[in-house]
Design an enzyme around this catalytic site. Sequence first.
Site, short mmCIF file in Angstrom:
data_model
loop_
_atom_site.label_atom_id
_atom_site.label_comp_id
_atom_site.label_asym_id
_atom_site.label_seq_id
_atom_site.Cartn_x
_atom_site.Cartn_y
_atom_site.Cartn_z
N GLU A 129 -5.90 -0.23 -12.63
CA GLU A 129 -7.10 0.92 -12.69
C GLU A 129 -6.11 2.21 -12.46
O GLU A 129 -5.75 2.49 -11.44
CB GLU A 129 -7.69 0.36 -11.12
CG GLU A 129 -9.21 1.04 -10.96
CD GLU A 129 -9.15 2.57 -10.48
OE1 GLU A 129 -9.06 3.40 -11.28
OE2 GLU A 129 -9.25 2.65 -9.26
N LEU A 130 -6.34 2.91 -13.56
CA LEU A 130 -5.50 3.91 -13.66
C LEU A 130 -6.27 5.34 -13.84
O LEU A 130 -7.30 5.17 -12.92
CB LEU A 130 -4.61 3.58 -15.06
CG LEU A 130 -3.95 2.41 -15.13
CD1 LEU A 130 -3.33 2.14 -16.54
CD2 LEU A 130 -3.20 2.10 -13.99
N ALA B 191 0.91 -1.22 -0.07
CA ALA B 191 -0.07 -0.08 -0.08
C ALA B 191 0.80 1.28 0.12
O ALA B 191 2.16 0.97 0.19
CB ALA B 191 -0.90 -0.15 1.27
N CYS C 177 -10.10 8.99 -8.60
CA CYS C 177 -10.05 8.76 -10.02
C CYS C 177 -11.30 8.97 -10.96
O CYS C 177 -11.36 9.33 -11.98
CB CYS C 177 -9.43 7.08 -10.05
SG CYS C 177 -10.59 6.13 -9.40
N GLY D 205 -3.44 3.46 -9.71
CA GLY D 205 -2.68 4.52 -9.53
C GLY D 205 -2.58 5.36 -11.15
O GLY D 205 -3.51 5.10 -11.64
N SER D 206 -1.60 6.18 -11.27
CA SER D 206 -1.54 6.82 -12.56
C SER D 206 -1.25 6.09 -13.75
O SER D 206 -0.59 4.99 -13.66
CB SER D 206 -0.51 7.76 -12.38
OG SER D 206 0.95 7.26 -12.11
P1 NAD Z 1 2.37 8.25 -8.48
O1 NAD Z 1 1.97 7.99 -10.18
O2 NAD Z 1 3.87 8.46 -8.35
O3 NAD Z 1 1.97 7.18 -7.55
C1 NAD Z 1 0.53 6.62 -7.55
C2 NAD Z 1 0.61 5.45 -6.74
O4 NAD Z 1 1.34 4.31 -7.48
C3 NAD Z 1 1.14 5.67 -5.52
O5 NAD Z 1 0.38 4.77 -4.66
C4 NAD Z 1 2.71 5.14 -5.38
O6 NAD Z 1 3.21 4.70 -4.22
C5 NAD Z 1 2.52 4.19 -6.56
N1 NAD Z 1 3.58 3.96 -7.38
C6 NAD Z 1 4.45 5.04 -7.86
N2 NAD Z 1 5.63 4.35 -8.47
C7 NAD Z 1 5.29 3.01 -8.55
C8 NAD Z 1 6.23 1.80 -9.02
N3 NAD Z 1 7.33 2.13 -9.68
N4 NAD Z 1 6.00 0.71 -8.55
C9 NAD Z 1 4.98 0.34 -7.76
N5 NAD Z 1 4.08 1.65 -7.15
C10 NAD Z 1 4.26 2.66 -7.67
O7 NAD Z 1 1.90 9.61 -8.25
P2 NAD Z 1 1.26 10.19 -6.90
O8 NAD Z 1 1.85 11.69 -6.96
O9 NAD Z 1 1.59 9.41 -5.49
O10 NAD Z 1 -0.13 10.33 -7.07
C11 NAD Z 1 -0.55 11.56 -8.14
C12 NAD Z 1 -1.36 10.45 -9.33
O11 NAD Z 1 -1.43 9.08 -9.27
C13 NAD Z 1 -2.41 11.26 -9.93
O12 NAD Z 1 -2.21 12.45 -10.76
C14 NAD Z 1 -3.40 10.17 -10.22
O13 NAD Z 1 -3.33 10.03 -11.68
C15 NAD Z 1 -2.57 8.98 -9.84
N6 NAD Z 1 -3.39 8.26 -8.69
C16 NAD Z 1 -4.70 7.65 -9.15
C17 NAD Z 1 -5.35 6.83 -8.20
C18 NAD Z 1 -6.61 6.06 -8.74
O14 NAD Z 1 -7.35 5.91 -8.06
N7 NAD Z 1 -6.67 5.59 -9.93
C19 NAD Z 1 -4.99 6.67 -6.89
C20 NAD Z 1 -3.80 7.52 -6.28
C21 NAD Z 1 -3.38 8.21 -7.39
#
Ligand code: NAD
Length: 478
Positions: free
Chosen positions: A252-253, A178, A286, A230-231
């Site tokens: 789920e992006l 997490a 998201c 995540g992103s």
């Molecule tokens: P981020 O893209 O760096 O991280 C998003 C998530 O991915 C975090 O939980 C992070 O720990 C994880 N993560 C990052 N790099 C990883 C890797 N190499 N391997 C595994 N996990 C990794 O961005 P952030 O600054 O934390 O969040 C901002 C962006 O993330 C937002 O603009 C949004 O697009 C996206 N986001 C999307 C959701 C969603 O519900 N789809 C949730 C949170 C963040």
Amino acid sequence: MTAGTYPELHMIIDGEKIPVGHRRTHTVVNPATGAPLGALPLADSADLDRALAAAQRGFRVWRDAPPQQRATVLASAARLLRERQEEIARIATLEEGKTLTESRIEVMMNVTLFEFYAGECQRNYGRQLVRPAGMRSAVTFEPVGPVAAFAPWNFPIGNPGRKLGAPIAAGCSVIMKAAEEAPASALAVLQCLLDAGLPKEVGQAVFGVPDEVSRHLLASPIIRKLSFTGSTAVGKHLMKLAAEDCKRTTMELGGHAAVLVFDDVDVEQALQAMVAAKFRNAGQVCVSPTRFIVQQGVYERFRDGFTERASRLRVGNGLEEGVQMGPMANPRRPETMERLIGAAVAAGARLHTGGRRIGSQGYFYAPTVLSEVPQSTPIMNEEPFGPVALLNPFRTEEEMIAEANRLPYGLAAFSWTRDAARQRRLAREVESGMLCINTTALGGPDAPFGGVKWSGHGSENGPEGVMACMVVKAIHEG
Ligand code: NAD
């Protein structure tokens, strides 16, 4: 641990609580104050290898466990979550910033999901094929294997619940990483499952440097499935790592949800629903409504009503009574807001309210409404993931649908119209994994949640969520 305090942090590997010890640490911060909450241990490669070995054993244990046992664990964990609701909700608000009311709802969403999965895991029926006498062919569904699951910070209880619930219902083991920003909420969810009788090898929680952890776990042949929220950028990177070993994926992006508001709508009803949905969790959702595509006849009323409601929202520490929107979750978010909103205003967008940070403590950003936002500005193309609504006027339904489908994202979309024929056209034409018509209620334990195009693939929740952790086998007997 009692309500109001923040717990000691650890990892959970093979049933053992792993403390900081000599490991590297990450400092967890309260986004409402900027004050440190605690030190989180980060996994080294030996920790991850231990977790992998346990997950391999855990898969054999759980695959062979009777479905009724899985159901009992999930249902008992739901009961424990309900009992611990207040304590877990406070932790989530401390770590992530959302209001206590939102955190309490999030615990309950997790309760209903575990209850649903407790039933669903007993309905793995398979299929019998029609064959000549003396022959038999069957289609069975089997758990895919150990899952590596990555849950982000924005739903610190709900995301871990989804990442753990589906594999556990399907009979898989799972290693969850997490978000390091909100670890105690995730640990509390896993602890409910372990206290409910989940065998210790089946569910594990590690933290670390995200890129190190994902590379290590995804390089291992033990892991058979990647589940990531995540992103889009990180999602694409992880899909490439998973492809090296042909691992299955549920992704789920990001999103950039369109909201189509037509002239025939009850403007007050639409405003009431959409303003609440927009500023929930400070827009860090998201499926957050983002591009408001409004037909000319109601445009001015909608824009002025939206601005008025947004400017009245009470922003503050999520633990305080009466606060309607908390801070953003980490310092990256207000920085992103400043960049995107600044560029939009410089390009000619009209700023109606917000557009600034609030205070000097924590990561607060004011609810913001922009209109007449040029299509070419970054905010109209990148997911803002924050408390900003982008309003633009349109003339025809065709133009509105074209704008809704313009971006590569396709997670959620919303529409407001009382015209039944148009509702059916929208259902067919809008490119999204989820479409809400005259409502914002798209979640539910029984409803598949997921996107199309750059918003990812595969579903969480619903029977589809469990099926996503299964593989199909056809067995033919002569
Ligand atoms: P981020 O893209 O760096 O991280 C998003 C998530 O991915 C975090 O939980 C992070 O720990 C994880 N993560 C990052 N790099 C990883 C890797 N190499 N391997 C595994 N996990 C990794 O961005 P952030 O600054 O934390 O969040 C901002 C962006 O993330 C937002 O603009 C949004 O697009 C996206 N986001 C999307 C959701 C969603 O519900 N789809 C949730 C949170 C963040």
